[in-house]
Design an enzyme around this catalytic site. Structure first.
Site, PDB file in Angstrom:
ATOM      1  N   ARG A 163       9.876  -0.513  12.071  1.00 24.20           N
ATOM      2  CA  ARG A 163       9.512   0.276  11.480  1.00 24.20           C
ATOM      3  C   ARG A 163      10.051   2.043  11.971  1.00 24.20           C
ATOM      4  NH1 ARG A 163       3.494   2.210  12.520  1.00 24.20           N
ATOM      5  NH2 ARG A 163       4.228   4.033  14.206  1.00 24.20           N
TER       6      ARG A 163
ATOM      7  N   TYR B 288       2.159  11.901  12.510  1.00 19.44           N
ATOM      8  CA  TYR B 288       1.146  10.009  13.008  1.00 19.44           C
ATOM      9  C   TYR B 288       3.389   9.609  13.261  1.00 19.44           C
ATOM     10  CZ  TYR B 288       1.088   5.495  13.237  1.00 19.44           C
ATOM     11  OH  TYR B 288       0.745   3.952  13.762  1.00 19.44           O
TER      12      TYR B 288
ATOM     13  N   ASP C 223       5.120   3.564   7.780  1.00 18.73           N
ATOM     14  CA  ASP C 223       3.043   3.188   7.669  1.00 18.73           C
ATOM     15  C   ASP C 223       2.799   4.740   7.332  1.00 18.73           C
ATOM     16  OD1 ASP C 223       0.851   2.296  10.487  1.00 18.73           O
ATOM     17  OD2 ASP C 223       0.636   2.815   8.326  1.00 18.73           O
TER      18      ASP C 223
ATOM     19  N   HIS D  66       0.421   5.313   6.869  1.00 17.77           N
ATOM     20  CA  HIS D  66      -0.970   5.956   7.604  1.00 17.77           C
ATOM     21  C   HIS D  66      -1.822   6.823   6.988  1.00 17.77           C
ATOM     22  CE1 HIS D  66      -3.028   5.729  11.673  1.00 17.77           C
ATOM     23  NE2 HIS D  66      -2.294   4.918  11.792  1.00 17.77           N
TER      24      HIS D  66
ATOM     25  N   GLU E   1       3.313   0.195   3.927  1.00 22.14           N
ATOM     26  CA  GLU E   1       1.487   0.080   4.827  1.00 22.14           C
ATOM     27  C   GLU E   1       0.840   0.894   4.493  1.00 22.14           C
ATOM     28  OE1 GLU E   1      -0.347  -0.494   9.235  1.00 22.14           O
ATOM     29  OE2 GLU E   1       2.187  -0.418   8.986  1.00 22.14           O
TER      30      GLU E   1
ATOM     31  N   GLU F 146      -5.078  -3.212   8.848  1.00 19.16           N
ATOM     32  CA  GLU F 146      -5.399  -3.120   9.820  1.00 19.16           C
ATOM     33  C   GLU F 146      -6.815  -2.406  10.493  1.00 19.16           C
ATOM     34  OE1 GLU F 146      -3.555   1.176  11.842  1.00 19.16           O
ATOM     35  OE2 GLU F 146      -2.236  -0.438  10.699  1.00 19.16           O
TER      36      GLU F 146
ATOM     37  N   ARG G 179      -3.127  -7.210   7.316  1.00 22.43           N
ATOM     38  CA  ARG G 179      -2.694  -6.758   8.551  1.00 22.43           C
ATOM     39  C   ARG G 179      -3.609  -6.884   9.577  1.00 22.43           C
ATOM     40  NH1 ARG G 179       0.761  -4.296  11.912  1.00 22.43           N
ATOM     41  NH2 ARG G 179       0.384  -1.905  11.944  1.00 22.43           N
TER      42      ARG G 179
ATOM     43  N   GLU H  41       3.383  -7.151  14.703  1.00 23.77           N
ATOM     44  CA  GLU H  41       4.016  -5.934  15.087  1.00 23.77           C
ATOM     45  C   GLU H  41       4.297  -6.046  16.947  1.00 23.77           C
ATOM     46  OE1 GLU H  41       1.938  -1.177  15.099  1.00 23.77           O
ATOM     47  OE2 GLU H  41       0.952  -2.787  13.947  1.00 23.77           O
TER      48      GLU H  41
ATOM     49  N   TRP I 100      -6.468  10.912   9.315  1.00 27.23           N
ATOM     50  CA  TRP I 100      -5.291  10.516  10.080  1.00 27.23           C
ATOM     51  C   TRP I 100      -4.846   9.517   9.952  1.00 27.23           C
ATOM     52  CZ3 TRP I 100      -4.462   7.571  13.912  1.00 27.23           C
ATOM     53  CH2 TRP I 100      -2.937   7.850  15.077  1.00 27.23           C
TER      54      TRP I 100
HETATM   55  C1  CS2 Z   1      -1.030   2.206  13.749  1.00 25.64           C
HETATM   56  C2  CS2 Z   1      -1.788   2.188  14.835  1.00 25.64           C
HETATM   57  O1  CS2 Z   1       0.459   0.775  14.817  1.00 25.64           O
HETATM   58  C3  CS2 Z   1       0.146   1.260  13.041  1.00 25.64           C
HETATM   59  O2  CS2 Z   1       0.608   0.288  12.145  1.00 25.64           O
HETATM   60  O3  CS2 Z   1      -1.336   2.387  11.921  1.00 25.64           O
HETATM   61  O4  CS2 Z   1      -0.847   2.419  15.908  1.00 25.64           O
HETATM   62  C4  CS2 Z   1      -2.830   3.219  14.554  1.00 25.64           C
HETATM   63  O5  CS2 Z   1      -2.683   4.456  14.302  1.00 25.64           O
HETATM   64  C5  CS2 Z   1      -3.248   2.673  16.215  1.00 25.64           C
HETATM   65  O6  CS2 Z   1      -4.073   1.027  16.241  1.00 25.64           O
HETATM   66  C6  CS2 Z   1      -5.021   3.362  15.853  1.00 25.64           C
HETATM   67  O7  CS2 Z   1      -5.294   3.143  17.098  1.00 25.64           O
HETATM   68 MG    MG Z   2      -1.041   1.356  10.912  1.00 30.05          MG
END
Ligand code: CS2
Ligand code: MG
Length: 415
Positions: free
Chosen positions: A147, A159, A223, A225, A249, A275, A296, A352, A415
């Site tokens: 990634r 991020y 990602d 995010h 993602e 996620e 995810r 992941e 975020w």
């Molecule tokens: C992220 C995470 O790994 C990922 O794909 O989106 O790191 C996410 O930010 C954290 O799990 C938040 O707790």
């Molecule tokens: Mg993520």
């Protein structure tokens, strides 16, 4: 075989974790992960104050009945706290059932469908040279899928980008790394500034550089995010098509399932989401209308093995594959469960894999093995996790918060 007792273990070896330990009247022990980053104690209380009193005396083998009892019986269904609590119970009961059967858990889930679970690691850098170093380190470690997260000119922190350039990849003392531990131990959440147009201008040039430097074979992921509007997401997906991403993602905030219809309409870049989803209902339309390519949801946040397997069976009807969330805030217990299920699933896509810190490994004693770009569970009965409770007790909980994002004009953003 009855459940005799259940104990909630809250420990913080580098970061906070919530683990449920179930012990049967035959002395068989099972573990389940209920870690919800930045809100850990909410799950610990849900378990301690509401679920644990319900478990003792129940048939430890009745996993489906216990799942339904906790899901329907709560009346208040779904949501991250409830589903993480149910996940902890469900995973612990599957661990117990496999131990009693004398088999590694994946054998109870249908046996191995592959040699190992392909994983992806996290490379990041404030700038291209730092990013290239991080990619090289992952390739040297044997990762075949990576990634890519990068700094954005004009933005202080973004991020997924490490704050310390010298950070190592495998098992290092990662707690000070931003991308490793987005939740910071502090009285209040850190606040970051975000600018979507600056990001959209920059990211395609990063993938052009990475493909130029490392070639076509390596699988690349990114990602977004949750930060883009549907049309911004469509634009990003289109601009990244020349670089053949494995997936893009969380392009848009997950609540609005319709958004992906727009993105799908404009781009062929594969899409991954989920996620922050915690039940099959969150995927109902996305899967049926084939608006995503990868699911995810991790076992830890979506109601456990029983629930995620159901989501993946539904996804299989539409050729949608798994891409389970595996950051460091999914504990080694949650990751072990994901690798067992991933090895058995036919429609496994990728897992992941953010490597936990050495302290975390010492507390949880995971036995899964990383080699040839993938993870494989051990052959020992159950999940293959050995929690050192004495050591765990030496790491008391420390409140930590995920950052809050604001646009340049101060507006709160995803975020
Ligand atoms: C992220 C995470 O790994 C990922 O794909 O989106 O790191 C996410 O930010 C954290 O799990 C938040 O707790
Ligand atoms: Mg993520």
């Amino acid at each position: 075989m009855l459940i005799e007792r259940a104990d909630v273990i809250v420990t913080s070896p580098g970061r906070n974790f919530v683990t449920l330990k179930i012990t049967t009247d035959d002395g068989v022990v099972g573990y389940g992960d209920g870690t919800l980053n930045g809100r850990e104690l909410a799950v610990a209380s849900y378990l301690t104050d509401h679920v644990v009193p319900l478990l003792s005396g129940r048939d430890a083998h009745a996993i489906e009945d216990t799942w339904q009892y906790l899901y329907r019986g709560a009346y208040w269904r779904r949501g991250p706290v409830t589903m993480a609590a149910i996940a902890a119970v469900d995973t612990a009961l599957w661990d117990i059932k496999a131990k009693v059967a004398g088999l590694p858990l994946y054998q109870l889930l249908g046996g191995a469908s592959r040699e190992r679970c392909l994983v992806y690691g996290h490379a990041s850098g404030k700038d291209i040279p730092e990013l290239f170093d991080s990619v090289r380190k992952h390739l040297d470690e044997g990762f075949r899928a990576i990634r890519i997260q990068t700094g954005v000119p004009g933005l202080d922190s973004v991020y997924g980008v490490a704050s310390s350039a010298a950070a190592s990849v495998g098992g290092g003392d990662s707690d000070d790394r931003y991308d490793y531990e987005p939740a910071r131990r502090a009285a209040l959440p850190a606040e970051e500034t975000w600018d979507t147009r600056a990001y959209l201008r920059h990211v395609p040039s990063v993938f052009e550089a990475v493909r130029g430097e490392f070639g076509e074979d390596i699988a690349l992921l990114h990602d977004a995010h949750h930060r883009l509007t549907p049309i911004q997401a469509a634009k990003l997906g289109t601009s990244l098509e020349p670089y053949d991403l494995f997936w893009l993602e969380d392009v848009t905030p997950a609540e609005n399932q319709e958004a992906l219809r727009w993105v799908r309409h404009h781009t062929t870049t594969p899409l991954a989401i989920g996620e922050v989803f915690n039940s099959i209902w969150d995927y109902q339309h996305l899967i049926r209308e084939q608006l995503i390519d990868y699911v995810r949801s991790p076992i830890t946040h979506a109601g456990g093995i029983t629930s995620v397997r159901r989501i993946m069976d539904y996804a299989a009807m539409y050729q949608i594959k798994s891409g389970m969330h595996g950051p460091t805030d999914v504990s080694p217990v949650g990751l072990a469960a994901a690798v067992h299920l991933g090895l058995a699933l036919h429609n496994f896509g990728i897992q992941e894999y953010m490597v936990h810190s050495r302290e975390t490994h010492d507390v949880f004693g995971p036995t899964y093995e990383f080699a040839h770009g993938g993870l494989r569970p051990s052959e020992e009965p159950g999940l293959g996790i050995h929690v050192d409770e004495e050591l765990a007790a030496r790491y008391p909980y420390e409140r930590a918060y995920l950052p809050v994002n604001r646009l340049r004009d101060g507006t709160v953003h995803d975020w």
